[in-house]
Design a protein around this motif. Structure first.
Motif, PDB file in Angstrom:
ATOM      1  N   GLY B 129      49.846   2.815 -33.084  1.00 31.05           N
ATOM      2  CA  GLY B 129      49.651   3.920 -33.779  1.00 31.05           C
ATOM      3  C   GLY B 129      49.910   3.834 -35.220  1.00 31.05           C
ATOM      4  O   GLY B 129      49.164   4.385 -36.185  1.00 31.05           O
ATOM      5  N   ILE B 130      51.108   3.018 -35.648  1.00 27.44           N
ATOM      6  CA  ILE B 130      51.041   2.890 -37.133  1.00 27.44           C
ATOM      7  C   ILE B 130      49.932   2.239 -37.717  1.00 27.44           C
ATOM      8  O   ILE B 130      49.268   2.531 -38.669  1.00 27.44           O
ATOM      9  N   ALA B 131      49.354   1.166 -36.874  1.00 28.19           N
ATOM     10  CA  ALA B 131      48.244   0.326 -37.404  1.00 28.19           C
ATOM     11  C   ALA B 131      47.024   1.257 -37.698  1.00 28.19           C
ATOM     12  O   ALA B 131      46.215   1.141 -38.571  1.00 28.19           O
ATOM     13  N   ALA B 132      46.716   2.030 -36.590  1.00 27.56           N
ATOM     14  CA  ALA B 132      45.631   3.137 -36.507  1.00 27.56           C
ATOM     15  C   ALA B 132      45.701   3.979 -37.581  1.00 27.56           C
ATOM     16  O   ALA B 132      44.603   4.348 -38.473  1.00 27.56           O
ATOM     17  N   ALA B 133      46.969   4.605 -37.969  1.00 29.27           N
ATOM     18  CA  ALA B 133      47.114   5.509 -38.839  1.00 29.27           C
ATOM     19  C   ALA B 133      46.695   4.961 -40.159  1.00 29.27           C
ATOM     20  O   ALA B 133      46.330   5.433 -41.064  1.00 29.27           O
ATOM     21  N   SER B 134      47.606   3.865 -40.562  1.00 28.59           N
ATOM     22  CA  SER B 134      47.829   3.270 -41.815  1.00 28.59           C
ATOM     23  C   SER B 134      46.289   2.723 -42.162  1.00 28.59           C
ATOM     24  O   SER B 134      45.981   2.424 -43.342  1.00 28.59           O
ATOM     25  N   ALA B 135      45.488   2.315 -41.182  1.00 25.05           N
ATOM     26  CA  ALA B 135      44.136   1.816 -41.638  1.00 25.05           C
ATOM     27  C   ALA B 135      43.155   3.183 -41.618  1.00 25.05           C
ATOM     28  O   ALA B 135      41.996   2.801 -41.727  1.00 25.05           O
ATOM     29  N   GLY B 136      43.622   4.362 -41.487  1.00 28.83           N
ATOM     30  CA  GLY B 136      42.806   5.431 -41.388  1.00 28.83           C
ATOM     31  C   GLY B 136      41.551   5.610 -40.324  1.00 28.83           C
ATOM     32  O   GLY B 136      40.693   6.061 -40.421  1.00 28.83           O
ATOM     33  N   ARG B 137      42.332   4.956 -38.983  1.00 26.54           N
ATOM     34  CA  ARG B 137      41.203   4.539 -38.066  1.00 26.54           C
ATOM     35  C   ARG B 137      41.802   5.745 -36.817  1.00 26.54           C
ATOM     36  O   ARG B 137      40.982   5.808 -35.717  1.00 26.54           O
ATOM     37  N   PHE B 138      42.772   6.187 -36.965  1.00 24.28           N
ATOM     38  CA  PHE B 138      43.288   7.361 -35.981  1.00 24.28           C
ATOM     39  C   PHE B 138      42.217   8.475 -35.980  1.00 24.28           C
ATOM     40  O   PHE B 138      41.793   9.308 -37.026  1.00 24.28           O
ATOM     41  N   ASP B 139      41.854   8.839 -34.490  1.00 24.02           N
ATOM     42  CA  ASP B 139      40.862   9.723 -34.339  1.00 24.02           C
ATOM     43  C   ASP B 139      40.981  10.148 -32.860  1.00 24.02           C
ATOM     44  O   ASP B 139      40.579   9.604 -32.222  1.00 24.02           O
ATOM     45  N   LEU B 140      41.258  11.225 -32.968  1.00 19.44           N
ATOM     46  CA  LEU B 140      41.685  12.190 -31.642  1.00 19.44           C
ATOM     47  C   LEU B 140      40.012  12.322 -31.028  1.00 19.44           C
ATOM     48  O   LEU B 140      39.547  13.137 -31.574  1.00 19.44           O
ATOM     49  N   ARG B 141      39.833  11.874 -29.746  1.00 20.62           N
ATOM     50  CA  ARG B 141      38.654  12.009 -29.270  1.00 20.62           C
ATOM     51  C   ARG B 141      38.818  11.917 -27.640  1.00 20.62           C
ATOM     52  O   ARG B 141      39.501  11.128 -27.191  1.00 20.62           O
ATOM     53  N   LEU B 142      37.710  12.501 -27.106  1.00 18.42           N
ATOM     54  CA  LEU B 142      37.606  12.502 -25.807  1.00 18.42           C
ATOM     55  C   LEU B 142      36.612  11.376 -25.034  1.00 18.42           C
ATOM     56  O   LEU B 142      36.193  11.429 -23.911  1.00 18.42           O
ATOM     57  N   ASP B 143      36.168  10.805 -25.969  1.00 14.25           N
ATOM     58  CA  ASP B 143      35.217   9.498 -25.430  1.00 14.25           C
ATOM     59  C   ASP B 143      35.922   8.178 -25.831  1.00 14.25           C
ATOM     60  O   ASP B 143      36.738   8.189 -26.556  1.00 14.25           O
ATOM     61  N   MET B 144      35.224   6.978 -25.505  1.00 10.42           N
ATOM     62  CA  MET B 144      35.709   5.871 -25.824  1.00 10.42           C
ATOM     63  C   MET B 144      35.292   5.155 -26.864  1.00 10.42           C
ATOM     64  O   MET B 144      35.143   4.018 -26.935  1.00 10.42           O
ATOM     65  N   GLY B 145      34.292   5.975 -27.718  1.00  8.30           N
ATOM     66  CA  GLY B 145      33.575   5.175 -28.930  1.00  8.30           C
ATOM     67  C   GLY B 145      32.129   4.783 -28.681  1.00  8.30           C
ATOM     68  O   GLY B 145      31.791   5.121 -27.326  1.00  8.30           O
ATOM     69  N   GLU B 146      31.508   4.814 -29.737  1.00  9.46           N
ATOM     70  CA  GLU B 146      29.933   4.729 -29.668  1.00  9.46           C
ATOM     71  C   GLU B 146      29.668   3.380 -28.799  1.00  9.46           C
ATOM     72  O   GLU B 146      28.828   3.361 -28.008  1.00  9.46           O
ATOM     73  N   GLY B 147      30.377   2.408 -28.758  1.00 10.67           N
ATOM     74  CA  GLY B 147      30.186   1.107 -28.173  1.00 10.67           C
ATOM     75  C   GLY B 147      30.279   1.394 -26.678  1.00 10.67           C
ATOM     76  O   GLY B 147      29.341   1.070 -25.923  1.00 10.67           O
ATOM     77  N   PHE B 148      31.230   1.995 -26.263  1.00  8.84           N
ATOM     78  CA  PHE B 148      31.319   2.255 -24.811  1.00  8.84           C
ATOM     79  C   PHE B 148      30.127   3.019 -24.430  1.00  8.84           C
ATOM     80  O   PHE B 148      29.380   2.964 -23.199  1.00  8.84           O
ATOM     81  N   SER B 149      29.906   4.079 -25.048  1.00  2.47           N
ATOM     82  CA  SER B 149      28.606   5.109 -24.758  1.00  2.47           C
ATOM     83  C   SER B 149      27.350   4.405 -24.781  1.00  2.47           C
ATOM     84  O   SER B 149      26.583   4.832 -23.746  1.00  2.47           O
ATOM     85  N   GLU B 150      27.083   3.705 -25.714  1.00  6.39           N
ATOM     86  CA  GLU B 150      25.958   2.912 -25.616  1.00  6.39           C
ATOM     87  C   GLU B 150      25.921   1.870 -24.407  1.00  6.39           C
ATOM     88  O   GLU B 150      24.899   1.648 -23.853  1.00  6.39           O
ATOM     89  N   ILE B 151      26.947   0.787 -24.241  1.00  6.32           N
ATOM     90  CA  ILE B 151      26.902  -0.229 -23.274  1.00  6.32           C
ATOM     91  C   ILE B 151      27.179   0.088 -22.013  1.00  6.32           C
ATOM     92  O   ILE B 151      26.675  -0.310 -21.018  1.00  6.32           O
ATOM     93  N   VAL B 152      28.044   1.012 -21.731  1.00 11.61           N
ATOM     94  CA  VAL B 152      28.610   1.271 -20.335  1.00 11.61           C
ATOM     95  C   VAL B 152      28.078   2.706 -19.959  1.00 11.61           C
ATOM     96  O   VAL B 152      27.089   2.729 -19.042  1.00 11.61           O
ATOM     97  N   THR B 153      28.502   3.677 -20.501  1.00 10.26           N
ATOM     98  CA  THR B 153      27.830   4.929 -19.888  1.00 10.26           C
ATOM     99  C   THR B 153      28.539   6.112 -20.915  1.00 10.26           C
ATOM    100  O   THR B 153      29.343   5.945 -21.697  1.00 10.26           O
ATOM    101  N   SER B 154      27.470   7.278 -21.153  1.00  9.65           N
ATOM    102  CA  SER B 154      27.956   8.163 -21.937  1.00  9.65           C
ATOM    103  C   SER B 154      28.099   9.269 -21.106  1.00  9.65           C
ATOM    104  O   SER B 154      28.461  10.599 -21.609  1.00  9.65           O
ATOM    105  N   ASN B 155      28.143   9.254 -19.961  1.00 10.81           N
ATOM    106  CA  ASN B 155      28.437  10.317 -19.067  1.00 10.81           C
ATOM    107  C   ASN B 155      30.023  10.443 -18.465  1.00 10.81           C
ATOM    108  O   ASN B 155      30.512   9.482 -18.232  1.00 10.81           O
ATOM    109  N   PRO B 156      30.735  11.658 -19.047  1.00 10.96           N
ATOM    110  CA  PRO B 156      32.182  11.713 -18.955  1.00 10.96           C
ATOM    111  C   PRO B 156      32.701  11.345 -17.685  1.00 10.96           C
ATOM    112  O   PRO B 156      33.668  10.851 -17.600  1.00 10.96           O
ATOM    113  N   ILE B 157      31.823  11.744 -16.709  1.00 14.85           N
ATOM    114  CA  ILE B 157      32.660  11.805 -15.330  1.00 14.85           C
ATOM    115  C   ILE B 157      32.556  10.075 -14.859  1.00 14.85           C
ATOM    116  O   ILE B 157      33.514   9.505 -14.626  1.00 14.85           O
ATOM    117  N   THR B 158      31.306   9.594 -15.206  1.00 14.53           N
ATOM    118  CA  THR B 158      31.079   8.013 -14.733  1.00 14.53           C
ATOM    119  C   THR B 158      32.156   7.409 -15.678  1.00 14.53           C
ATOM    120  O   THR B 158      32.768   6.380 -15.074  1.00 14.53           O
TER     121      THR B 158
END
Lengths: 138, 218
Positions: B129-158
């Protein structure tokens, strides 16, 4: 430092350091992870391999003894399952923790999976495999 | 994503954590085993209690043996091996500690106290948490990021299904193999242990195959 208080402080510092470092390397980022495993970007791979190289030298200088741990029947199937699961979910046992800490809420599901998997393994081992799998923490 | 650390900084950071932990505690860092023990805290606490009891039992047996020897002048009988209570928990407690040669055998053979393992998992969370916050990378989200959506799935249930299945494979696999990327990968390979080198090569290989499949095929 083998008192309980000393252990506690050392473990806390190690956990903070591990979480901080792994997050800053980018292991919580699925795109970076897939690029590492497909050799499109060697940065994280070099970070890991470089760490192993430094640790080998440090343990040799400090004369940390090697463990006599054996290779048992669970190593290869276990590692295959682990590698496959890591590539799919993007999580090794520490990574979903830092993913949640970075705001990726679905990683809670990964953690739930890890928890179930660990329970299943101890149960299945006691009931069916009966392997002495050893412990990496000793 | 260029604000991640360069490889050498990551290597130094990981090595400092692993070596520092070993130096300070005479043990090796392993996250999957911390998970395992925290999740089985009931059994683990029992083992801790039994170990504490054995320490007392053994001292008592030794005292009795010494007193007997003194009294009868015979060879002191060896104290009975305290194996009985360990029978129901074969995977733990018997493995010889890698650093048993240093310091007192009895203490270095014991696994780290259970509560420190819970602290390890919690402090990984705080450190992340400290690393993410201090790098300005903390971002509360309901997906696993663009990489996961593109490579694995963008369907939330899958996504949820795959994360859970992947997690089960990770949990089951690491415990079956006896370690994960920290225990086998860093601590074990750092000691050039054959079992860890094998495990690391295999899990890395499996992850490479699966990642190529996800990237190119599926």
């Amino acid at each position: 430092m083998r008192s309980r208080g000393g252990m506690l402080v050392a473990t806390m510092v190690a956990g903070l350091g591990l979480g901080f470092t792994v997050t800053n390397i980018g292991f919580g980022d699925y795109a970076e992870l897939n690029r590492m495993f497909t050799f499109q970007d060697l940065r994280m791979l070099l970070a890991f391999a470089g760490a192993v190289a430094i640790i080998v030298v440090a343990y040799a200088i400090l004369r940390v003894r090697r463990s006599p741990a054996r290779i048992h029947a669970g190593v290869i199937p276990g590692a295959v399952l682990f590698g496959t699961g890591w590539a799919i979910s993007g999580g090794c046992p520490a990574i979903p923790i830092i993913q949640v800490a970075s705001g990726y809420l679905p990683a809670i599901v990964t953690i739930a999976g890890v928890v179930v998997g660990i329970w299943l393994c101890r149960w299945a081992n006691a009931r069916y495999f009966q392997l002495d799998r050893g412990s990496c923490g000793l | 994503m260029s604000n991640y650390w360069p490889w050498w900084a990551g290597a130094i950071g990981l090595a400092l954590v692993a070596v520092g932990f070993t130096l300070a505690t005479n043990r090796f860092l392993g996250v999957s085993s911390a998970w395992d023990r925290v999740l089985h805290w009931r059994a683990e606490r029992q083992i801790e209690r039994q170990n504490a009891l054995f320490a007392d039992d053994r001292a008592l047996a030794e005292m009795l043996a010494a007193a007997t020897a003194e009294h009868f002048g015979a060879h002191p009988a060896a104290p009975p091996a305290p194996d009985a209570a360990r029978e129901d928990t074969p995977p733990r407690g018997q493995e010889p500690g890698p650093t048993a040669g240093e310091g007192s055998q009895a203490t270095s053979l014991r696994p780290a106290p259970l509560f420190t393992q819970a602290v390890l998992l919690l402090s990984i969370f705080v450190g992340g948490g400290i690393a993410a916050a201090s790098a300005g990378r903390f971002d509360l989200r309901l997906d696993m990021g663009e990489g996961f959506s593109e490579i694995v799935t963008s369907n939330p249930i899958t996504m949820v299904v795959l994360l859970f299945v992947g997690g089960v494979l990770v949990g089951f696999g690491t415990r079956l193999a006896g370690g994960c990327s920290s225990g086998h990968g860093l601590s074990g390979c750092g000691r050039l242990q054959p079992v860890s080198l094998l495990a690391t090569a295999v899990f890395f290989g499996a992850a490479v195959v699966m990642s190529f499949l996800l990237w190119k095929v599926i």
